[in-house]
Design a protein around this motif. Structure first.
Motif, PDB file in Angstrom:
ATOM      1  N   PHE A 320       0.868  -1.177   0.000  1.00  0.00           N
ATOM      2  CA  PHE A 320       0.000   0.000   0.000  1.00  0.00           C
ATOM      3  C   PHE A 320       0.901   1.222   0.000  1.00  0.00           C
ATOM      4  O   PHE A 320       2.122   1.129   0.186  1.00  0.00           O
ATOM      5  CB  PHE A 320      -0.964   0.016   1.196  1.00  0.00           C
ATOM      6  N   TYR A 321       0.309   2.388  -0.229  1.00  0.00           N
ATOM      7  CA  TYR A 321       1.082   3.615  -0.386  1.00  0.00           C
ATOM      8  C   TYR A 321       0.828   4.592   0.753  1.00  0.00           C
ATOM      9  O   TYR A 321      -0.263   4.655   1.324  1.00  0.00           O
ATOM     10  CB  TYR A 321       0.717   4.319  -1.704  1.00  0.00           C
ATOM     11  N   PHE A 322       1.875   5.382   1.055  1.00  0.00           N
ATOM     12  CA  PHE A 322       1.671   6.571   1.865  1.00  0.00           C
ATOM     13  C   PHE A 322       0.938   7.609   1.021  1.00  0.00           C
ATOM     14  O   PHE A 322       1.187   7.756  -0.171  1.00  0.00           O
ATOM     15  CB  PHE A 322       3.009   7.168   2.324  1.00  0.00           C
ATOM     16  N   TRP A 323       0.021   8.328   1.645  1.00  0.00           N
ATOM     17  CA  TRP A 323      -0.654   9.449   0.984  1.00  0.00           C
ATOM     18  C   TRP A 323       0.039  10.755   1.349  1.00  0.00           C
ATOM     19  O   TRP A 323       0.284  11.608   0.496  1.00  0.00           O
ATOM     20  CB  TRP A 323      -2.125   9.476   1.383  1.00  0.00           C
ATOM     21  N   ASN A 324       0.353  10.907   2.619  1.00  0.00           N
ATOM     22  CA  ASN A 324       1.151  12.028   3.114  1.00  0.00           C
ATOM     23  C   ASN A 324       2.122  11.435   4.127  1.00  0.00           C
ATOM     24  O   ASN A 324       1.786  11.267   5.303  1.00  0.00           O
ATOM     25  CB  ASN A 324       0.260  13.092   3.748  1.00  0.00           C
ATOM     26  N   GLU A 325       3.313  11.114   3.670  1.00  0.00           N
ATOM     27  CA  GLU A 325       4.244  10.361   4.512  1.00  0.00           C
ATOM     28  C   GLU A 325       4.646  11.148   5.752  1.00  0.00           C
ATOM     29  O   GLU A 325       4.818  10.579   6.831  1.00  0.00           O
ATOM     30  CB  GLU A 325       5.474   9.968   3.706  1.00  0.00           C
ATOM     31  N   ALA A 326       4.799  12.460   5.609  1.00  0.00           N
ATOM     32  CA  ALA A 326       5.213  13.277   6.744  1.00  0.00           C
ATOM     33  C   ALA A 326       4.191  13.223   7.876  1.00  0.00           C
ATOM     34  O   ALA A 326       4.555  13.243   9.061  1.00  0.00           O
ATOM     35  CB  ALA A 326       5.429  14.718   6.300  1.00  0.00           C
ATOM     36  N   ALA A 327       2.925  13.154   7.512  1.00  0.00           N
ATOM     37  CA  ALA A 327       1.862  13.121   8.522  1.00  0.00           C
ATOM     38  C   ALA A 327       1.520  11.704   8.969  1.00  0.00           C
ATOM     39  O   ALA A 327       0.751  11.521   9.918  1.00  0.00           O
ATOM     40  CB  ALA A 327       0.610  13.804   7.974  1.00  0.00           C
ATOM     41  N   GLY A 328       2.045  10.705   8.259  1.00  0.00           N
ATOM     42  CA  GLY A 328       1.706   9.324   8.570  1.00  0.00           C
ATOM     43  C   GLY A 328       0.416   8.860   7.929  1.00  0.00           C
ATOM     44  O   GLY A 328      -0.152   7.827   8.327  1.00  0.00           O
ATOM     45  N   ASP A 329      -0.062   9.589   6.911  1.00  0.00           N
ATOM     46  CA  ASP A 329      -1.315   9.237   6.251  1.00  0.00           C
ATOM     47  C   ASP A 329      -1.076   8.187   5.165  1.00  0.00           C
ATOM     48  O   ASP A 329      -0.114   8.291   4.380  1.00  0.00           O
ATOM     49  CB  ASP A 329      -1.957  10.464   5.611  1.00  0.00           C
ATOM     50  N   VAL A 330      -1.948   7.202   5.109  1.00  0.00           N
ATOM     51  CA  VAL A 330      -1.847   6.132   4.109  1.00  0.00           C
ATOM     52  C   VAL A 330      -3.184   5.971   3.394  1.00  0.00           C
ATOM     53  O   VAL A 330      -4.222   6.449   3.856  1.00  0.00           O
ATOM     54  CB  VAL A 330      -1.450   4.783   4.762  1.00  0.00           C
ATOM     55  N   ARG A 331      -3.120   5.305   2.246  1.00  0.00           N
ATOM     56  CA  ARG A 331      -4.336   4.993   1.487  1.00  0.00           C
ATOM     57  C   ARG A 331      -4.387   3.496   1.242  1.00  0.00           C
ATOM     58  O   ARG A 331      -3.423   2.893   0.792  1.00  0.00           O
ATOM     59  CB  ARG A 331      -4.333   5.722   0.134  1.00  0.00           C
ATOM     60  N   TRP A 332      -5.540   2.923   1.548  1.00  0.00           N
ATOM     61  CA  TRP A 332      -5.783   1.513   1.294  1.00  0.00           C
ATOM     62  C   TRP A 332      -6.928   1.388   0.293  1.00  0.00           C
ATOM     63  O   TRP A 332      -8.029   1.884   0.525  1.00  0.00           O
ATOM     64  CB  TRP A 332      -6.139   0.778   2.592  1.00  0.00           C
ATOM     65  N   MET A 333      -6.675   0.722  -0.833  1.00  0.00           N
ATOM     66  CA  MET A 333      -7.680   0.572  -1.881  1.00  0.00           C
ATOM     67  C   MET A 333      -8.142  -0.873  -1.975  1.00  0.00           C
ATOM     68  O   MET A 333      -7.339  -1.810  -1.893  1.00  0.00           O
ATOM     69  CB  MET A 333      -7.099   0.975  -3.245  1.00  0.00           C
ATOM     70  N   CYS A 334      -9.440  -1.041  -2.202  1.00  0.00           N
ATOM     71  CA  CYS A 334     -10.007  -2.363  -2.449  1.00  0.00           C
ATOM     72  C   CYS A 334     -10.410  -2.483  -3.913  1.00  0.00           C
ATOM     73  O   CYS A 334     -10.723  -1.489  -4.564  1.00  0.00           O
ATOM     74  CB  CYS A 334     -11.215  -2.601  -1.542  1.00  0.00           C
ATOM     75  N   SER A 335     -10.404  -3.723  -4.401  1.00  0.00           N
ATOM     76  CA  SER A 335     -10.638  -3.994  -5.816  1.00  0.00           C
ATOM     77  C   SER A 335     -11.780  -4.987  -5.993  1.00  0.00           C
ATOM     78  O   SER A 335     -12.284  -5.554  -5.018  1.00  0.00           O
ATOM     79  CB  SER A 335      -9.364  -4.550  -6.466  1.00  0.00           C
TER      80      SER A 335
END
Length: 356
Positions: A320-335
């Motif tokens: 999965f990817y960081f969305w805003n790495e500095a803030a610790g935000d991540v994005r989780w996508m489902c398919s």
């Protein structure tokens, strides 16, 4: 004639799935079957084939009698071609600061499309008439790029949704200023599934002029389409598509995938499943102390904030990817192919890493 033998080998584990992007998923079996059917014999090139012709009928059933589809290779190509079609050389496009056309297309709308993006910060990825007005001015000022289009994304880059009424208000506001409305619909199926309405309810029925119709993120192998709803809004679409290097010679293989998705309900089945898996993921994550969900989970994306070191360890187990790495935000996508077991194993791994 016997098919030739191939030396194809599998280079990955087909049981491995992550939460990085719905682009990671393969093609739906019904799409693959449709491609095999379209592969037989010869068909006229560059869109004069039977599959592209039939796609027009399907698109009109979703987006009205005036709708016309122009298949292209990818989503960036669809956006660039669509925006070129509704702007002049001196034109500008108002969009959310988080919009894909602004953040994730390597400057293609501006460098390839030759237009200017006028961005607006938004708390949830959504524009409003009031936010649009921050950039909707200066039409007669030759020193400023002229606002000619409002571009919105449904569902947004933050996984949120516009209601049909919100899009209607945007369209009425934009049209009152002489501007057109483009909808980036890379995940339009997820939006329709979540809102439980036909796609027409928040497109042609409320005033959208042109849209990018997504297929790849919802089960296609490749390919999207520009759908022109308001024929008076565009000029020379065929020429723009070719000029932008988005004209497929063997277009039947793009069109047949969109046909397989949208002729019946495959698009809706796939999107509903992805959305349901995102809801399951969100429910599991909410039970984990120390993890914060950042935005309403309205489509197939979950945005969260958690300790940076936990994300790094978890990424070694699931992509999965960081969305805003500095803030610790991540994005989780489902398919469309995410399973309940995938979600449950991920949540269990998250709990383990948070407990370390």
């Amino acid at each position: 004639m016997n098919p030739p033998k191939t030396d194809a080998r599998r280079h990955h584990d087909p049981e491995v799935r992550g939460f990085a992007s719905d682009n990671y998923a393969g093609a739906h079996p019904e799409v693959l079957a449709a491609l095999a059917v379209a592969n037989g014999g010869h068909q006229v090139a560059y869109g004069e084939d039977a599959y592209t012709e039939n796609l027009q009928r399907i698109v009109r059933s979703h987006f009205g009698a005036t709708a016309e589809a122009f298949p292209v290779f990818n989503g960036t190509g669809a956006n660039v071609v669509a925006l070129q079609a509704v702007t002049d050389r001196w034109g500008a496009v108002i969009c959310a600061e988080s919009a894909h056309i602004n953040v994730d297309e390597c400057g293609a709308p501006e460098r390839v499309g030759g237009l200017k993006l006028l961005t607006v910060p938004t708390p949830d990825g959504k524009l409003t008439p009031e936010l649009i007005d921050r950039q909707a001015y200066g039409w007669e000022d030759e020193h400023r790029a002229m606002p000619q289009v409002v571009s919105i994304t449904q569902s947004t880059e933050l996984g949120t949704l516009y209601t049909p009424e919100e899009i209607r208000a945007i369209c009425e506001h934009a049209h009152a200023h002489g501007m057109k409305v483009h909808l980036d619909g890379s995940r339009i199926a997820n939006a329709a599934a979540s809102l439980d309405v036909p796609m027409r309810t928040f497109t042609n029925a409320v005033g959208v002029d042109i849209l990018s119709l997504g297929g790849t993120k919802n089960g296609a192998m490749f390919g999207e389409a520009v759908v022109v709803i308001n024929q008076d809004a565009v000029r020379r679409m065929k020429h723009l598509r070719k000029l932008s290097m988005q004209l497929a010679s063997k277009m039947r293989f793009v069109s047949v995938q969109l046909e397989a998705l949208f002729a019946k309900d495959l698009w809706l089945r796939n999107a509903r499943h992805a959305n349901e898996m995102a809801q399951r993921l969100a429910e599991g994550v909410r039970a984990v102390h120390g993890v914060e969900i950042l935005h309403p989970v309205q489509a197939n994306a979950v945005f969260a904030r958690l300790p940076h070191d936990v994300s790094e360890r978890l990424q070694k187990r699931f992509r999965f990817y960081f969305w805003n790495e500095a803030a610790g935000d991540v994005r989780w996508m489902c398919s469309f192919d995410t399973t309940e077991d995938d979600v449950d194993r991920f949540v269990a791994a998250l709990k383990e890493e948070m407990a370390r």
